[in-house]
Write an enzyme that holds these catalytic residues in place. Structure first.
Site, PDB file in Angstrom:
ATOM      1  N   TYR A 141       1.206  -1.310   0.149  1.00  0.00           N
ATOM      2  CA  TYR A 141       0.493  -0.044  -0.103  1.00  0.00           C
ATOM      3  C   TYR A 141       0.781   1.283  -0.078  1.00  0.00           C
ATOM      4  O   TYR A 141       0.317   1.827  -0.666  1.00  0.00           O
ATOM      5  CB  TYR A 141      -1.079   0.253   1.498  1.00  0.00           C
ATOM      6  CG  TYR A 141      -2.451  -0.707   0.959  1.00  0.00           C
ATOM      7  CD1 TYR A 141      -2.384  -1.779   0.638  1.00  0.00           C
ATOM      8  CD2 TYR A 141      -3.471   0.230   1.132  1.00  0.00           C
ATOM      9  CE1 TYR A 141      -3.559  -2.537   1.031  1.00  0.00           C
ATOM     10  CE2 TYR A 141      -5.360  -0.971   1.230  1.00  0.00           C
ATOM     11  CZ  TYR A 141      -4.911  -2.020   0.877  1.00  0.00           C
ATOM     12  OH  TYR A 141      -5.332  -2.403   0.429  1.00  0.00           O
ATOM     13  N   LYS A 192       3.551 -15.315   2.887  1.00  0.00           N
ATOM     14  CA  LYS A 192       3.600 -15.972   1.306  1.00  0.00           C
ATOM     15  C   LYS A 192       5.284 -16.513   0.998  1.00  0.00           C
ATOM     16  O   LYS A 192       6.168 -16.022   0.627  1.00  0.00           O
ATOM     17  CB  LYS A 192       2.924 -15.310  -0.228  1.00  0.00           C
ATOM     18  CG  LYS A 192       2.047 -15.835  -0.176  1.00  0.00           C
ATOM     19  CD  LYS A 192       2.141 -17.115  -0.352  1.00  0.00           C
ATOM     20  CE  LYS A 192       2.216 -17.404  -2.291  1.00  0.00           C
ATOM     21  NZ  LYS A 192       2.188 -18.785  -2.811  1.00  0.00           N
ATOM     22  N   ASP A 225      -2.608 -17.789   1.158  1.00  0.00           N
ATOM     23  CA  ASP A 225      -3.777 -18.897  -0.294  1.00  0.00           C
ATOM     24  C   ASP A 225      -4.193 -20.351   0.776  1.00  0.00           C
ATOM     25  O   ASP A 225      -5.499 -20.137   0.833  1.00  0.00           O
ATOM     26  CB  ASP A 225      -2.985 -19.309  -1.408  1.00  0.00           C
ATOM     27  CG  ASP A 225      -1.453 -20.181  -1.508  1.00  0.00           C
ATOM     28  OD1 ASP A 225      -1.214 -20.253  -0.007  1.00  0.00           O
ATOM     29  OD2 ASP A 225      -0.915 -20.779  -2.247  1.00  0.00           O
ATOM     30  N   ASP A 249      -6.282  -7.246   4.180  1.00  0.00           N
ATOM     31  CA  ASP A 249      -7.814  -6.386   3.071  1.00  0.00           C
ATOM     32  C   ASP A 249      -8.332  -7.697   2.749  1.00  0.00           C
ATOM     33  O   ASP A 249      -9.666  -7.668   2.836  1.00  0.00           O
ATOM     34  CB  ASP A 249      -6.825  -5.532   1.695  1.00  0.00           C
ATOM     35  CG  ASP A 249      -8.076  -5.477   1.652  1.00  0.00           C
ATOM     36  OD1 ASP A 249      -8.712  -4.522   1.939  1.00  0.00           O
ATOM     37  OD2 ASP A 249      -7.383  -4.725   0.221  1.00  0.00           O
ATOM     38  N   ASP A 253     -12.302  -9.301   3.892  1.00  0.00           N
ATOM     39  CA  ASP A 253     -13.824  -9.336   3.211  1.00  0.00           C
ATOM     40  C   ASP A 253     -13.864 -11.042   3.419  1.00  0.00           C
ATOM     41  O   ASP A 253     -15.221 -10.283   3.679  1.00  0.00           O
ATOM     42  CB  ASP A 253     -13.139  -8.902   1.420  1.00  0.00           C
ATOM     43  CG  ASP A 253     -13.006  -7.102   1.330  1.00  0.00           C
ATOM     44  OD1 ASP A 253     -13.467  -6.220   2.859  1.00  0.00           O
ATOM     45  OD2 ASP A 253     -13.931  -6.937   0.786  1.00  0.00           O
TER      46      ASP A 253
HETATM   47  C1  IPM Z   1     -10.600  -1.863   3.883  1.00  0.00           C
HETATM   48  C2  IPM Z   1     -10.850  -0.964   2.286  1.00  0.00           C
HETATM   49  C3  IPM Z   1      -9.170   0.180   1.986  1.00  0.00           C
HETATM   50  C4  IPM Z   1      -8.040  -0.842   1.893  1.00  0.00           C
HETATM   51  C5  IPM Z   1      -9.683   1.270   0.517  1.00  0.00           C
HETATM   52  C6  IPM Z   1     -11.058   1.703   0.328  1.00  0.00           C
HETATM   53  C7  IPM Z   1      -8.647   1.829   0.393  1.00  0.00           C
HETATM   54  O1  IPM Z   1     -10.739  -1.855   1.151  1.00  0.00           O
HETATM   55  O2  IPM Z   1      -9.869  -0.321   4.705  1.00  0.00           O
HETATM   56  O3  IPM Z   1     -10.236  -2.501   4.050  1.00  0.00           O
HETATM   57  O4  IPM Z   1      -7.543  -1.453   0.633  1.00  0.00           O
HETATM   58  O5  IPM Z   1      -7.502  -1.104   3.001  1.00  0.00           O
HETATM   59 MG    MG Z   2     -11.002  -3.783   2.048  1.00  0.00          MG
END
Ligand code: IPM
Ligand code: MG
Length: 367
Positions: A141, A192, A225, A249, A253
């Site tokens: 990032y 990884k 993975d 990240d 999710d």
């Molecule tokens: C998160 C989001 C952010 C990230 C984006 C909005 C920059 O997806 O906080 O997980 O990638 O960190």
């Molecule tokens: Mg995210």
């Protein structure tokens, strides 16, 4: 003690969900002798529209002076084509970078009432309680160079840089081990190391920190993975997941979906405690700005409300008050209140503010 909270609603559903957290904060001010002042500012796309910048210096100054930042969401399709330094997401990344919020805590908890709302079988997710500890200010990032150049033959060449230092890995590893001690005492370190030198360094350093200070915590290494697979195969084997910025990240999710909806997951982003005892902190739902449902009062406010709960716990040291809020959310879910994203047959469908009304009522009932 009066705390200073900077509220940054942002874009899309940001304003409407942050408003619900503000209502909950108001309940605490009134009923739990919780003193705070709030200031509000723009961030993301709306800040770009107004000031030509997704995170202005003036806003950053307020964020640096606040005891905690409560953040909604940023982004939307109308800003997709902007250059990188103007994109709404830059606003969030500047906050994380400038406030040095290196530790991102993302609990993925499956409320019992929602075990049927997940796309996975209820027996796989019921009782799930994972904490993802994501490194937040390093890795790909923030690594340099990050650029697109044009080659002599006219092709474009884009570079992102994945980079970690020993110190960056050590400090996030310590956070994960310390939090693991307060829970199941198990850390899965995810990288990884089979293909990336940053992964190999990550593994080495995490083991060094573990062996020196945290032998009471069980440490396992999992390749990223494989971790993605284990999360849908048998997620309950996991307690604390310690991982880098990008894998964190993605895996958070994925973990969110185990809990029924991404609309349920809060997060805390913390910096190092300063000499004056102050710790920079930002609280935000892990979901995005959901432009498709923005402004319609449909969004699930629970992730943002629980993010305020994490603020009570981590910034203000009010553990009992935070637990009370968790219980209130649990109660409204058990009573059958559902926003659209977690709706199930036979349940009571409510909108954004209706869900908050129910939570406030549950707080009254529980306190
Ligand atoms: C998160 C989001 C952010 C990230 C984006 C909005 C920059 O997806 O906080 O997980 O990638 O960190
Ligand atoms: Mg995210």
């Amino acid at each position: 003690m009066t705390y200073k909270i900077l509220i940054l609603p942002g874009d899309g559903i940001g304003p409407e969900i942050v408003e619900q957290a503000r209502r909950v904060a108001g309940w605490y001010a009134k009923n739990r002798n919780f003193g705070f002042t709030t200031e509000e500012d723009l961030v993301g796309g709306i800040s770009y529209e107004t000031h030509g910048d997704p995170a202005t210096d003036a806003m950053m100054k307020k964020a640096l002076a606040a005891d905690a930042v409560l953040f909604g969401a940023v982004g939307g399709p109308q800003w997709d084509k902007l250059p990188f330094d103007k994109k709404p997401e830059r606003g969030l990344l500047r906050l994380r970078g400038d406030l040095k919020l290196f530790a991102n805590l993302r609990p993925a908890l499956c409320f019992d009432a929602l075990k049927d709302a997940s796309t996975l079988k209820p027996e796989i997710v019921s009782g799930l309680d994972i904490l993802i500890v994501r490194e937040l200010t390093g890795g790909v990032y923030f690594g340099q160079p990050k650029e697109t150049t044009t080659l002599p033959d006219g092709q474009k060449r884009a570079v992102d840089t994945q980079v970690y230092t020993t110190g960056e890995i050590e400090r996030i590893a310590r956070v994960a081990f310390e939090l693991a001690r307060l829970r199941g005492k198990r850390v899965a370190s995810v990288e990884k190391s089979n293909v990336m030198v940053t992964g190999a360094l990550w593994r080495d350093v995490v083991h060094r920190v573990h062996d020196a200070q945290f032998r009471d915590v069980q440490l396992t290494d999992i390749l990223a993975d494989n971790c993605a697979m284990q999360l849908v195969r048998a997620p309950k084997q996991l307690d604390v997941i310690l991982t880098d910025n990008l894998f964190g990240d993605i895996l958070s999710d994925e973990a969110a979906q185990l809990t029924g909806s991404i609309g349920m997951l809060p997060s805390a982003s913390l910096g190092a405690k300063g000499a004056n005892g102050r710790q920079p902190a930002l609280y935000e739902p892990i979901h995005g700005s959901a432009p498709d449902i923005a402004g319609q009062g449909l969004a699930n406010p629970i992730a943002t409300i629980l993010s305020f709960g994490m603020c009570l716990r981590y910034s203000f040291g009010r553990v009992e008050d935070a637990t009370l809020l968790d219980k209130a959310v649990e109660r409204v879910l058990a009573e059958g209140y559902r926003t659209g994203d977690i709706m199930q047959p036979g349940m009571t469908k409510v909108g954004t503010s209706g869900m908050t009304d129910a939570i406030l009522k549950a707080l009254d009932g529980l306190s």
